[in-house]
Structure formats: structure tokens, C-alpha cells
Scaffold this motif. Structure first.
Motif, PDB file in Angstrom:
ATOM      1  N   UNK A 105      -9.860  -8.804 -16.993  1.00 52.44           N
ATOM      2  CA  UNK A 105      -9.211  -9.289 -15.780  1.00 52.44           C
ATOM      3  C   UNK A 105      -8.716  -8.122 -14.938  1.00 52.44           C
ATOM      4  N   UNK A 106      -8.917  -8.215 -13.634  1.00 54.32           N
ATOM      5  CA  UNK A 106      -8.388  -7.202 -12.715  1.00 54.32           C
ATOM      6  C   UNK A 106      -7.013  -7.688 -12.263  1.00 54.32           C
ATOM      7  N   UNK A 107      -5.985  -6.959 -12.647  1.00 52.28           N
ATOM      8  CA  UNK A 107      -4.619  -7.418 -12.453  1.00 52.28           C
ATOM      9  C   UNK A 107      -3.935  -6.870 -11.207  1.00 52.28           C
ATOM     10  N   UNK A 108      -4.491  -5.808 -10.654  1.00 49.03           N
ATOM     11  CA  UNK A 108      -3.826  -5.173  -9.522  1.00 49.03           C
ATOM     12  C   UNK A 108      -4.835  -4.392  -8.700  1.00 49.03           C
ATOM     13  N   UNK A 109      -4.576  -4.293  -7.403  1.00 44.55           N
ATOM     14  CA  UNK A 109      -5.406  -3.496  -6.496  1.00 44.55           C
ATOM     15  C   UNK A 109      -4.505  -2.903  -5.425  1.00 44.55           C
ATOM     16  N   UNK A 110      -4.605  -1.582  -5.228  1.00 49.81           N
ATOM     17  CA  UNK A 110      -3.818  -0.908  -4.186  1.00 49.81           C
ATOM     18  C   UNK A 110      -4.718   0.079  -3.435  1.00 49.81           C
ATOM     19  N   UNK A 111      -4.544   0.139  -2.110  1.00 47.29           N
ATOM     20  CA  UNK A 111      -5.316   1.037  -1.265  1.00 47.29           C
ATOM     21  C   UNK A 111      -4.675   2.418  -1.205  1.00 47.29           C
ATOM     22  N   UNK A 112      -5.530   3.441  -1.117  1.00 46.66           N
ATOM     23  CA  UNK A 112      -5.058   4.810  -0.902  1.00 46.66           C
ATOM     24  C   UNK A 112      -4.363   4.880   0.465  1.00 46.66           C
ATOM     25  N   UNK A 113      -3.299   5.663   0.596  1.00 44.45           N
ATOM     26  CA  UNK A 113      -2.573   5.693   1.870  1.00 44.45           C
ATOM     27  C   UNK A 113      -3.365   6.238   3.049  1.00 44.45           C
ATOM     28  N   UNK A 114      -4.410   7.045   2.813  1.00 44.21           N
ATOM     29  CA  UNK A 114      -5.122   7.632   3.953  1.00 44.21           C
ATOM     30  C   UNK A 114      -6.633   7.710   3.764  1.00 44.21           C
ATOM     31  N   UNK A 115      -7.148   7.495   2.583  1.00 44.88           N
ATOM     32  CA  UNK A 115      -8.579   7.603   2.319  1.00 44.88           C
ATOM     33  C   UNK A 115      -9.168   6.245   1.943  1.00 44.88           C
TER      34      UNK A 115
END
Length: 462
Positions: free
Chosen positions: A171-181
Motif C-alpha cells: 500500500x502507498x501510504x503517503x505522497x509529497x512533492x519536492x518543493x522546487x523540482x
């Protein structure tokens, strides 16, 4: 009345204990009457001695005594009845006052300061969606993490899925984007976190009609819509690009990685696990730079400060911790105040931290005075991964399918729609604000019903 009795020299003064309650008065009267019986009466009593006969009251005093005790008994019974009646009246008056004041409070809550409208729907996941995040770069995209072992990148303008990451085996529990890339970090039940590229181009525009619904605080919930477990997802407007291999795999945890985030600047990644530890990784090499330990139970979420080297970890041990990397000795502060597991802790502006828990409360903390919360918001259901906007509006997703909006002082602003036709039909797992003023949606939500929604929030005070 009693003083008339005490004037007779042969009458003993009754003790105060014998006059406490009507039952004791009755008992005392019976004792007096027995002492005043005529010798050799019809009940077969034997004649008394000369001393006993002298102690007997004359008939007229005995009659007077009987009458006085009878009056006392009636007076006590009347007083007792009055007390009961008064107590009932006071109780009814208190209930009425409480009901009136409560109604006023509820009415004030129902006067929301914001209206919410559902404008986008993103469908395609085949299992519950645990988290939704908003990209900080153009074009405007959002990312979702799902129990179907995949993560997806969506184009907001038309709701199309652009990328689908299938590199995890759990299961994929979390996803966060890089602040600038154009990078994403995902955390998974396969005990790993993955970094992968999410470079996208703006697709051809395919118009998606906005769902017609409007939410206000006066709206009444209807019954749940039908179960969607067996429902096939609709076909995507645009066929997504599949990514099967990560750019980097972050290892080291011995249990489920429940969340991951980027440190300010994006050079490091922090991961949180059910092994009760958080790992700080170098984003270029994947090497573990630091291990953060101290929680007594599994971690449930992690969040880094957008501009300072601070992060908070939430745990099932009913606490969350603030880790200060600005201090060479890495100062740690433990926040205690919740009674059940802390499901979320995020930063707000002005040195504020907001925490949510399964104990149905949301607490606002000031980092300058961390001994106790400055605000406590009580809800009617367990709280999941919440989000705080740039203007410090708290969006609270709950197990009961509600999404509530509050300010930092605890005032209730609005409640997002939950009905049998629109909104989430199962628990809302996560929400995320978009702080881009030109964005199509102001707030995104995802839930165990597999759906992701985009909402516009309008301040009615403006």
C-alpha cells in the motif's frame, strides 16, 4: 409550639437527633404514646409500680402532647413536599436554561463564515486513497497515494490522470512533492520509501463538467449512498504514463513506512515508520543521516516545516514530537494533551502547530509556549490527516465522512458536503489546501471510497 411542651416539669426535652426527619418524629411519637398507656389496659399490660404511675402524664397533657406531635409531623411532611416540588422546578429550570443556551451555541456554529462547492472529481484508484498532496510547481497537478499499491498524478483542470506509479509492492501510504523540482517521495507498506520523477506536460484540454452541488451549514445529511466496493472506475480521459522503477529506494525501516516528507530545500528526506523511528536520508545518496527515536509506539505521520529545519512526528503513543535541527544537539519537545493516538501534526504560520487525534479533538499549539494548547476544537468523530491553509484555516477530515473548516481560535467556518449523491461516502482520510490564488480548486480531499474531490471555498464575509 415545642416550648409549650417543655413548660411542663415532667416532660423531658427531646434531643435534636430525634427531630431530624419525619420518620424519626413518628418513631418518637410512638415511644411517647407507649409510655403514656393506662395500666391494665385492653392490650393486657400489667399494672405499673407506684413510681411508674406517678410518672404518667395526666390525660389532658397526654392529649395535648399527641396533638402537638401530630402538628409537627404534618409540618415536616409539608416541608418535605415543598422541597421536592422546589427541587423539581429548579431541575426543570436548569434543563430549560441549558437547552436554550446550547441551542444558541449550535445556532452560532451553523452560521458559517464560508461556503463550499464541489468542482472536480478524480476517479481511477481501485482501493482507498490515503493521502492527497498539491504540487508547488506548474502545471497545476495533485498527487494521491492509494492502498491499491499505486500513486497517481492528476491534472487539475480536467481531472485526467497523467502518471501512475506502480513501483511499490505494498500500500502507498503517503505522497509529497519536492518543493522546487519534479520529484515525488512515496511511503509504502513494503517498508520502503521511493523517490521518482513526475515531470509532466500540460495535456490537451478535455472539459469536465463540474458537479452541481452546494454546501451550507443548514444542509441536512441524507442516507449513505450505495456501497461502491464492486463499482468499476470510469475510464480516464487520457491514458496515463506508467512508471515502474524509482529513481531511488530508501531502505532501513523494519516495518511499514507510514509517511515521508522533504526537508526545507529538498536535499534531505524524512521517513516515519511503524518501527517507532524516523530516518533522515540524504536525497542524493539515500544514506541515513540520522535516526530519530523516542516514541513508545508506532508513528502515524510526519511533517516538515516549509522554511525552517523543524519537523513534527505523530504517534499512537498519544503524543507528537517537535524535532529542532537548528540546534546542534537537535532539541526535542514532547507535546502531551491527547488521550488517543495522534493521527496528524502540521505546521501553521506564526509559530503554530495543529494536531489531530482519534480522541475527536484538534489542538492548536504555540511553539513559544508548548506546555498546553491555546485552542481545543472538539469534533464528533476521529480526526485524520488535516491541513492548514496560508491564512490559518484548518481543514479537518473525519471518520464520519465530514470535512469541517475552523479558524485557529476554534470558530467553525463551514462543513463540506456529505450526502447520498455528492461528497465522500466513507471516511475522509486526508485533505490538502492549495495556496495558489489562481488555482481551480482551493481544497482537495480523498477518502476510503476511492474518490478524490476538488473544492472551492468562498469566504462569505468578503
Amino acid at each position: 409550639m415545642l416550648c409549650q411542651l417543655y413548660e411542663h416539669e415532667d416532660l423531658k426535652h427531646p434531643s435534636s437527633a430525634e427531630m431530624e426527619v419525619p420518620t424519626k418524629i413518628k418513631s418518637k411519637r410512638l415511644q411517647v404514646l407507649r409510655r403514656s398507656r393506662i395500666p391494665g389496659d385492653a392490650e393486657g399490660h400489667s399494672p405499673r409500680s407506684d413510681v411508674d404511675q406517678e410518672a404518667l402524664l395526666p390525660p389532658h397533657l397526654r392529649s395535648r402532647l399527641y396533638d402537638l406531635f401530630g402538628q409537627m409531623e404534618r409540618e415536616f411532611e409539608a416541608l418535605y413536599a415543598d422541597n421536592l416540588a422546589s427541587g423539581h422546578q429548579i431541575s426543570q429550570r436548569l434543563k430549560l436554561t441549558y437547552k436554550t443556551s446550547t441551542s444558541k451555541i449550535v445556532s452560532s456554529f451553523k452560521t458559517g463564515a464560508a461556503t463550499c462547492r464541489l468542482v472536480r472529481e478524480f476517479r481511477g484508484h481501485r482501493d482507498g486513497v490515503w493521502e492527497v498532496s498539491v504540487s508547488k510547481t506548474d502545471p497545476q497537478v495533485i498527487g494521491t497515494a492509494s492502498a491499491d499499491h499505486s500513486a497517481r498524478i492528476w491534472f487539475v483542470e480536467n481531472g485526467s490522470c497523467l502518471l501512475q506509479y506502480v513501483g511499490h509492492s505494498g500500500s502507498v501510504n503517503s505522497l509529497r512533492f519536492h518543493p522546487s523540482q519534479d520529484l515525488v517521495v512515496t511511503a509504502s507498506g513494503d517498508n520502503t520509501a521511493h523517490l521518482w520523477k513526475c515531470q509532466v506536460t500540460k495535456p490537451p484540454f478535455v472539459e469536465q463538467p463540474a458537479p452541481k452541488c452546494h454546501s451550507s451549514e443548514d444542509e441536512i445529511d441524507s442516507n449513505e449512498r450505495e456501497d461502491t466496493d464492486g463499482m468499476e472506475s470510469s475510464d480516464d480521459k487520457i491514458e496515463p504514463t506508467y512508471i515502474r522503477q524509482p529513481s531511488m529506494e530508501l531502505l532501513g525501516h523494519s516495518s511499514v513506512v507510514i509517511a515521508a516528507d522533504w526537508m526545507p530545500g529538498g536535499n534531505q528526506v524524512i521517513t516515519a515508520s511503524w518501527d517507532r523511528m524516523a530516518h533522515l536520508h540524504d536525497a542524493e545518496t539515500g544514506e541515513i543521516v540520522s535516526v530519530l527515536s523516542g516514541h513508545d509506539q508506532e508513528l502515524t505521520n510526519i511533517c516538515s516545516h516549509p522554511s525552517q529545519r523543524l519537523l513534527v512526528t505523530a504517534s499512537k503513543d498519544t503524543t507528537f514530537r517537535l524535532w529542532d535541527f537548528r540546534d546542534p544537539s537537535m532539541k526535542v519537545n514532547v507535546f502531551q494533551g491527547h488521550t488517543q493516538q495522534v493521527t496528524s501534526a502540521v505546521f501553521g504560520s506564526n509559530d503554530l502547530v495543529v494536531s489531530g487525534s482519534d480522541d475527536r479533538t484538534v489542538k492548536v499549539w504555540d511553539l513559544k509556549n508548548m506546555r498546553s494548547p491555546i485552542t481545543t476544537i472538539r469534533t464528533d468523530s476521529a480526526v485524520n490527516r488535516l491541513s492548514v491553509s496560508a491564512n490559518n484555516t484548518i481543514a479537518i477530515p473525519q471518520d464520519n465522512r465530514h470535512i469541517r473548516l475552523h479558524d485557529m481560535q476554534g470558530a467553525r467556518l463551514a462543513r463540506l458536503l456529505k450526502s447520498n449523491r455528492q461528497g465522500h461516502s466513507r471516511m475522509v482520510c486526508s485533505v490538502c489546501w492549495s495556496d495558489n490564488e489562481a488555482a481551480t480548486c482551493d481544497l482537495y480531499s480523498c477518502g476510503f471510497d476511492r474518490h478524490i474531490f476538488g473544492w472551492t471555498i468562498k469566504d462569505t464575509k468578503e
